[in-house]
Enzyme design. Sequence first.
Site, short mmCIF file in Angstrom:
data_model
loop_
_atom_site.label_atom_id
_atom_site.label_comp_id
_atom_site.label_asym_id
_atom_site.label_seq_id
_atom_site.Cartn_x
_atom_site.Cartn_y
_atom_site.Cartn_z
N LYS A 171 0.81 -1.09 0.22
CA LYS A 171 -0.02 -0.06 -0.09
C LYS A 171 0.89 1.23 0.05
O LYS A 171 2.04 1.18 0.50
CB LYS A 171 -0.80 -0.05 1.23
CG LYS A 171 -2.12 0.76 1.15
CD LYS A 171 -3.10 -0.16 0.60
CE LYS A 171 -4.61 0.78 0.57
NZ LYS A 171 -5.66 0.11 -0.13
N GLY A 192 -24.65 1.61 4.21
CA GLY A 192 -23.80 2.42 3.26
C GLY A 192 -24.02 1.91 1.90
O GLY A 192 -23.73 0.73 1.21
N VAL A 193 -24.66 2.82 1.18
CA VAL A 193 -25.06 2.65 -0.29
C VAL A 193 -24.32 3.50 -1.31
O VAL A 193 -24.92 4.30 -2.17
CB VAL A 193 -26.57 2.49 -0.78
CG1 VAL A 193 -26.95 1.03 -0.43
CG2 VAL A 193 -27.20 3.48 0.01
N GLY A 194 -23.00 3.72 -1.15
CA GLY A 194 -22.22 4.56 -1.98
C GLY A 194 -21.96 3.46 -3.31
O GLY A 194 -22.85 2.84 -3.76
N VAL A 216 -20.02 0.41 -3.65
CA VAL A 216 -20.15 -1.01 -3.46
C VAL A 216 -21.57 -1.41 -3.01
O VAL A 216 -22.11 -2.16 -3.39
CB VAL A 216 -19.06 -1.36 -2.38
CG1 VAL A 216 -19.25 -2.83 -2.07
CG2 VAL A 216 -17.84 -1.18 -3.01
N TYR A 243 -24.30 0.23 -3.29
CA TYR A 243 -25.31 0.57 -4.39
C TYR A 243 -25.37 -0.54 -5.35
O TYR A 243 -26.37 -1.17 -5.66
CB TYR A 243 -25.30 1.87 -5.15
CG TYR A 243 -26.11 2.11 -6.19
CD1 TYR A 243 -27.39 2.20 -6.41
CD2 TYR A 243 -25.39 1.67 -7.52
CE1 TYR A 243 -28.18 2.10 -7.42
CE2 TYR A 243 -26.31 1.88 -8.84
CZ TYR A 243 -27.41 2.08 -8.56
OH TYR A 243 -28.12 2.03 -9.82
P1 NAD Z 1 -18.13 5.21 -1.15
O1 NAD Z 1 -17.55 6.20 -0.34
O2 NAD Z 1 -18.50 5.15 -2.55
O3 NAD Z 1 -19.46 4.45 -0.21
C1 NAD Z 1 -19.63 4.35 1.22
C2 NAD Z 1 -20.89 5.14 1.78
O4 NAD Z 1 -21.10 4.81 3.15
C3 NAD Z 1 -21.00 6.41 1.19
O5 NAD Z 1 -22.35 6.46 0.60
C4 NAD Z 1 -21.12 7.15 2.67
O6 NAD Z 1 -21.98 8.39 2.49
C5 NAD Z 1 -21.78 6.14 3.50
N1 NAD Z 1 -21.45 6.12 4.81
C6 NAD Z 1 -20.42 6.82 5.52
N2 NAD Z 1 -20.72 6.82 6.89
C7 NAD Z 1 -21.81 6.08 7.07
C8 NAD Z 1 -22.53 5.64 8.12
N3 NAD Z 1 -22.03 5.97 9.53
N4 NAD Z 1 -23.73 5.10 7.91
C9 NAD Z 1 -24.23 4.76 6.85
N5 NAD Z 1 -23.57 5.09 5.70
C10 NAD Z 1 -22.26 5.74 5.73
O7 NAD Z 1 -17.05 3.89 -0.80
P2 NAD Z 1 -17.13 2.40 -1.49
O8 NAD Z 1 -16.06 2.52 -2.42
O9 NAD Z 1 -18.41 2.00 -1.95
O10 NAD Z 1 -16.49 1.55 -0.51
C11 NAD Z 1 -17.28 1.18 0.77
C12 NAD Z 1 -16.37 0.07 1.55
O11 NAD Z 1 -16.07 -0.88 0.90
C13 NAD Z 1 -15.39 0.68 2.12
O12 NAD Z 1 -14.96 0.33 3.42
C14 NAD Z 1 -13.95 0.32 1.24
O13 NAD Z 1 -12.82 0.40 1.79
C15 NAD Z 1 -14.33 -1.25 0.90
N6 NAD Z 1 -13.99 -1.57 -0.22
C16 NAD Z 1 -14.36 -0.90 -1.47
C17 NAD Z 1 -13.64 -1.54 -2.62
C18 NAD Z 1 -14.29 -0.84 -4.09
O14 NAD Z 1 -14.03 -1.51 -4.98
N7 NAD Z 1 -14.82 0.27 -3.95
C19 NAD Z 1 -13.16 -2.75 -2.83
C20 NAD Z 1 -12.92 -3.50 -1.45
C21 NAD Z 1 -13.14 -2.91 -0.23
#
Ligand code: NAD
Length: 345
Positions: free
Chosen positions: A77, A180-182, A184, A186
Amino acid sequence: MRYAEQLRYGELHVCHDEKTGLRAIVAIHNLKLGPAIGGTRCIHYAASDDALRDVLRLARGMTYKAAITGLPHGGGKSVIMRPPGLPDRGPERVALFERFGDFIESLGGRYLCAEDSGTTPDDMDVIATRTQYVLGTQDAAGSGDPSPFTSFGVRRGIEACVKERYNRDDMKGLHVAIQGVGKVGYYLARELHQLGVELTVTDVIDANVRRCVDEFGATAVAPDEIYDVEAAVFAPCALGAILDDRSVARLRVDIVAGGANNQLAEDRHGQALLDRGILYAPDYAINAAGLVNVAMELEGYDADKSHQLASGIYDNLLRIFAAARENGLPTNLVADRMVEAIIFD
Ligand code: NAD
């Protein structure tokens, strides 16, 4: 340094460049299975010790993720301590990432970087002008946004949990609560909706919740209420360290399986979940599909093959669950032991 020793560290590299303001650390945790892969964070750190701790913790996680998934890669990393006022684009940013590219090149391919918090595909393109050891660029060889793949893998992981817990091969009518529906969360909601799953979702961003209500008929709850939802599955897809004494005691589900990294506040919360009869899918095993996808760039990117490999998360989890069941151990501990038997033998 003691922390690095505890985590059984391989290499640490530091770069400080006055001209561009670059202050970066690359941590390479383990190279036994192959070159290390891991994202580059560019965020504000109050102190260099914070950056060091972050990169050490994250790189180790990548070793475990790659090893449990059977990828020929180690864990690494990098972090860039974001200089105050660094613009989102323009010559100052380009100079910083060019210098970072030189730093990555100097490691001779033992570590490959990729996009992470605070970096963009454009930054990866700049790095690529200085080194070949970068993934996720926007040229034809790039694999694009890993999130839909991560979500696909999480869906396969939830299916494995349902098989283990209920001996069921379908998901129809099951209820999944997503925190959390960002990105991943969503895409996971979309996958599950297509399988006939009933959804409850939460997010701190209203628009993200509304999208799932409108598109998938999801029920919305306030962020803190998600732990009290009675459902088959709780899927953490937001923050790390959300499984602690308080939340584990509140959960009303049979399964915890989601995409977030570092879900357990402490390792002992894996035992706490087991004590409550809740099946836990170890985070680094279930959320590895994004890594599978980006690693595929090294052998010529192929989305179908990437899906096929990511689908292996299903069997991988069943293997972990079987060993945990036979030994009466928490699944996180079993997964850790499987990895450590491979990388530290
Ligand atoms: P993202 O920022 O797009 O989505 C995260 C969502 O969580 C956001 O919509 C945010 O508003 C919401 N959130 C934050 N605090 C919150 C709370 N207290 N309660 C409810 N919702 C809350 O990020 P992402 O890329 O979707 O990643 C999500 C998780 O998955 C992270 O932990 C990331 O490390 C992990 N991850 C992501 C990937 C990837 O391919 N994107 C791969 C492996 C792991």
